[in-house]
Write a protein that holds these residues in place. Sequence first.
Motif, PDB file in Angstrom:
ATOM      1  N   PRO A  77     -21.600 -55.182  16.799  1.00 25.77           N
ATOM      2  CA  PRO A  77     -21.863 -56.529  16.279  1.00 25.77           C
ATOM      3  C   PRO A  77     -20.576 -57.180  15.781  1.00 25.77           C
ATOM      4  CG  PRO A  77     -22.699 -54.829  14.795  1.00 25.77           C
ATOM      5  CD  PRO A  77     -22.284 -54.139  16.054  1.00 25.77           C
ATOM      6  N   VAL A  78     -20.533 -58.470  15.980  1.00 25.98           N
ATOM      7  CA  VAL A  78     -19.331 -59.195  15.558  1.00 25.98           C
ATOM      8  C   VAL A  78     -19.343 -59.319  14.044  1.00 25.98           C
ATOM      9  CG1 VAL A  78     -18.097 -61.368  15.743  1.00 25.98           C
ATOM     10  CG2 VAL A  78     -19.281 -60.430  17.724  1.00 25.98           C
ATOM     11  N   ALA A  79     -18.211 -59.057  13.430  1.00 26.46           N
ATOM     12  CA  ALA A  79     -18.132 -59.108  11.968  1.00 26.46           C
ATOM     13  C   ALA A  79     -18.303 -60.538  11.480  1.00 26.46           C
ATOM     14  CB  ALA A  79     -16.799 -58.552  11.498  1.00 26.46           C
ATOM     15  N   THR A  89     -15.691 -57.571  27.391  1.00 26.47           N
ATOM     16  CA  THR A  89     -14.700 -57.553  26.316  1.00 26.47           C
ATOM     17  C   THR A  89     -14.220 -58.969  26.019  1.00 26.47           C
ATOM     18  OG1 THR A  89     -13.990 -55.407  27.092  1.00 26.47           O
ATOM     19  CG2 THR A  89     -12.504 -56.556  25.600  1.00 26.47           C
ATOM     20  N   LEU A  90     -13.911 -59.707  27.101  1.00 26.78           N
ATOM     21  CA  LEU A  90     -13.402 -61.061  26.919  1.00 26.78           C
ATOM     22  C   LEU A  90     -14.424 -61.956  26.226  1.00 26.78           C
ATOM     23  CD1 LEU A  90     -11.451 -61.820  30.189  1.00 26.78           C
ATOM     24  CD2 LEU A  90     -10.560 -61.598  27.873  1.00 26.78           C
ATOM     25  N   SER A  91     -15.700 -61.813  26.615  1.00 28.01           N
ATOM     26  CA  SER A  91     -16.685 -62.680  25.980  1.00 28.01           C
ATOM     27  C   SER A  91     -16.857 -62.294  24.513  1.00 28.01           C
ATOM     28  CB  SER A  91     -18.018 -62.651  26.732  1.00 28.01           C
ATOM     29  OG  SER A  91     -18.506 -61.332  26.791  1.00 28.01           O
ATOM     30  N   GLY A  92     -16.633 -60.990  24.213  1.00 26.42           N
ATOM     31  CA  GLY A  92     -16.664 -60.562  22.813  1.00 26.42           C
ATOM     32  C   GLY A  92     -15.543 -61.224  22.033  1.00 26.42           C
ATOM     33  N   ALA A 128     -16.410 -64.882  21.581  1.00 25.47           N
ATOM     34  CA  ALA A 128     -17.417 -65.122  20.549  1.00 25.47           C
ATOM     35  C   ALA A 128     -16.796 -65.011  19.167  1.00 25.47           C
ATOM     36  CB  ALA A 128     -18.559 -64.121  20.707  1.00 25.47           C
ATOM     37  N   ARG A 129     -15.934 -64.039  19.024  1.00 22.75           N
ATOM     38  CA  ARG A 129     -15.294 -63.810  17.730  1.00 22.75           C
ATOM     39  C   ARG A 129     -14.417 -64.996  17.333  1.00 22.75           C
ATOM     40  NH1 ARG A 129     -13.450 -59.397  14.418  1.00 22.75           N
ATOM     41  NH2 ARG A 129     -12.518 -60.497  12.672  1.00 22.75           N
ATOM     42  N   ARG A 148     -12.491 -71.169  24.995  1.00 20.39           N
ATOM     43  CA  ARG A 148     -12.658 -70.343  26.193  1.00 20.39           C
ATOM     44  C   ARG A 148     -11.498 -69.369  26.275  1.00 20.39           C
ATOM     45  NH1 ARG A 148     -12.570 -73.249  31.510  1.00 20.39           N
ATOM     46  NH2 ARG A 148     -12.357 -71.176  32.408  1.00 20.39           N
ATOM     47  N   VAL A 149     -11.832 -68.114  26.519  1.00 15.05           N
ATOM     48  CA  VAL A 149     -10.772 -67.113  26.630  1.00 15.05           C
ATOM     49  C   VAL A 149     -10.551 -66.794  28.097  1.00 15.05           C
ATOM     50  CG1 VAL A 149     -10.086 -64.765  26.043  1.00 15.05           C
ATOM     51  CG2 VAL A 149     -11.281 -66.163  24.373  1.00 15.05           C
ATOM     52  N   VAL A 150      -9.343 -67.025  28.560  1.00 15.57           N
ATOM     53  CA  VAL A 150      -9.038 -66.842  29.980  1.00 15.57           C
ATOM     54  C   VAL A 150      -7.924 -65.797  30.130  1.00 15.57           C
ATOM     55  CG1 VAL A 150      -8.153 -67.989  32.052  1.00 15.57           C
ATOM     56  CG2 VAL A 150      -9.682 -69.213  30.490  1.00 15.57           C
ATOM     57  N   PRO A 151      -8.173 -64.780  30.953  1.00 15.47           N
ATOM     58  CA  PRO A 151      -7.130 -63.768  31.137  1.00 15.47           C
ATOM     59  C   PRO A 151      -6.061 -64.232  32.114  1.00 15.47           C
ATOM     60  CG  PRO A 151      -9.084 -63.159  32.389  1.00 15.47           C
ATOM     61  CD  PRO A 151      -9.386 -64.476  31.737  1.00 15.47           C
TER      62      PRO A 151
END
Lengths: 329, 411
Positions: free
Chosen positions: A236-238, A307-310, A313-314, A324-327
């Motif tokens: 779970p996200v803190a 992992t990226l979506s985690g 979200a964080r 948006r997190v883009v590798p």
Amino acid sequence: MLGFGKFDHHFSTSANAGPLPQANAVGRFGSIGWGDAVKLMLKVEPEDGRIAEARFQAFGCSSAIAASAAVTDMITGKTIDEASGIGAGAIADYLGGLPRERMYCAVMNFEALQQAIGSYRGKAAVAEADAPPACKCLGVGQMMIERTIRFNRLTSLDDVTAYTKAAGSCSTCFKQIESLLARVNAEMVEDGLIAADDAYRIGSATPRAAELKPHGAPPPAANIFAAKATPAHLRPVAKAAPPRPAPPTGGVVDAPPQEALIAEAIEELRPHLQRDGGDCEFVSLDGNIVYVRLTGNCVGCQLSSVTLSGVQARLAEKFGRPLRVVPVS
Amino acid sequence: MNEPADIVYLDANATTRTDPRVVEAMLPYFSLYYGNPSSKYALGGHAALAVKRAREQVQALVGAAQPHELIFTSGGTESNNAAILSALEAAPRRREVIISAVEHPAVLSLCAWLEKNKGIRVHLIPVDRQGRLDILAYREAMSDRVAIASIMWANNETGVIQPVADLAELAKEVGALFHTDAVQAVGKCPIDLQSTMIDMLSLSGHKLHGPKGIGALYVRNGIRFKPQIKGGQQERGRRAGTENVPGIVGLGIAAELAAAAMADEDIRVRGLRDRLEREILARVDHCVAVGARAERLPNTSNIAFSFIDSEAIITLLDRAGIAASMGSACATGSFEPSHVLMAMKVAEDAIRGGVRFSLSRDNTEADIDRALEVIPPVITKLRAISPFGADEGAPQAVARSSGSAQGTSHV
């Protein structure tokens, strides 16, 4: 460093130091890695259960040695039953008191004594149901911490650290110890051992000083009591951190820009990834798009999108806006 | 138990005895020439002149090009803080700092704070087993995002010397500033700042037989310096507050005396240190001189004794009238062993047994004789108490320790 008197007598003379080959009760606690260790050896008369002789070997500071010398002195001539009633507080008192930050020296000897008595009574050495500690600085089991809190009526995190060294070195296990203390205190309130007002409440500890860890080095596991840690992306996200206080006026360094805050947030997530052999670093920020570079096990991992979506979200939770997190490679 | 005069003092890296000549030079500035250097009348002028003279004395000791490159501060910690904070303030777009893993806590905890509260990225550069900086890692961390690299000249716990002149040149290549915490080096080894690219250097009075509470920060001419203490025009507006005139006078004299005594320190004190170290290693089993194969200060020896704890050693030495130090943060509430010995990967069974012996020009052969009489029996006594040892080979008293297994490998 400490005053002269009983303490000095026990430390300097260290009577009863050395092995006792004819011992029929032996208890141990600690290790080199933990920084202190004691081995108590008792010769108990089978007829009346009286401790005819007690000796110790100890590794550690002067307080550890003095407390070990003291406990052997205290129990010699006593019956096993009488000795089993000796608590950590009594050991410290016998030395004329110990500084609070050295109370673990008394606790260590209490634990070793209980183990020695248990071994004499034919019980398997106090069976620790705990998983071996994953956090290197903790070095002691959960049960031991619980016992110590209960027996010594501890209600503050600083006390728990002083009595067990838990959370004394790195801040990794701080949160776990904190919730453990809150739970045990709540039980103690139910049992009528402490007043409800005295029980520890989560979040009331003064924060410990920040510490530096080398970048890239895997820090100790976050959940020290989990037998098997949940993969980072499934946890779970803190909760989001409380809003930071406004920077003091006339502050020396400018408030960090958005980029630095995002880099910092990613930095906080890295230990989780590193524990699974992966890693992630902040590359740049373009509007709402955060470019990151995944390395280590994350490269080519089928779960890297999870992992990226985690991470996404964080970050979104932390900054209160969609990011948006883009590798990038 | 022991009168101060009888103590064999082997803790010069903690502090030194203020030289009586320093005290004598300071005294008139308390009650005779007590004027404020900023005052325009003669009494103030007298104090200002004394400050000017002291600045030149410190300038000579560190080989600065000009006297005003030295700013008087309250000591090493303030100088270190001012250097790093000023560099970050002067280059707001550079948000990274490079330091070594073995820096003094003054630098480490400041950087931990900067990382946590100001979003500054701190590169912690490792050292090898002899305490020497990993130059490749340093070079790799260096970029145009770095505001300042701060690497100590000589380590307080081991005396290991870093190649600061070379490191300063690497910093220059990317336009980063280079600062060195030279608190342990100044007065013990020759320093000529003019011939280096070092931008800033911290020094402290009480490490070189000067008074406590006074130090200086060298800031190379032309470097933008942002004052961290504001409120007056003292020190050309770079450090506000009425000058500590007696302290500054004392630091000046101490600097002059240190320069004159440096050759002695390098030969005679080095000889004492070497004898102490050699004899301990010869007489005591299972101990190792930490960093001894690196270039070191002539006065420092750090010996890690296996199977016993340094606090117990220090306490017993103290009972016998010998002052030495463990150099670790143990007493301050952390249960971790010394961060310096950890960074140098000292074996687990010895890492809590590190004792620092640091000498000064006050020490004599008789001090070393006395130390060598006391130290081996103290170690033997504590080893007899310890449940750990090399004899039985396998880990003994307690599980969860891999210590004993590695026990003898480093002897």
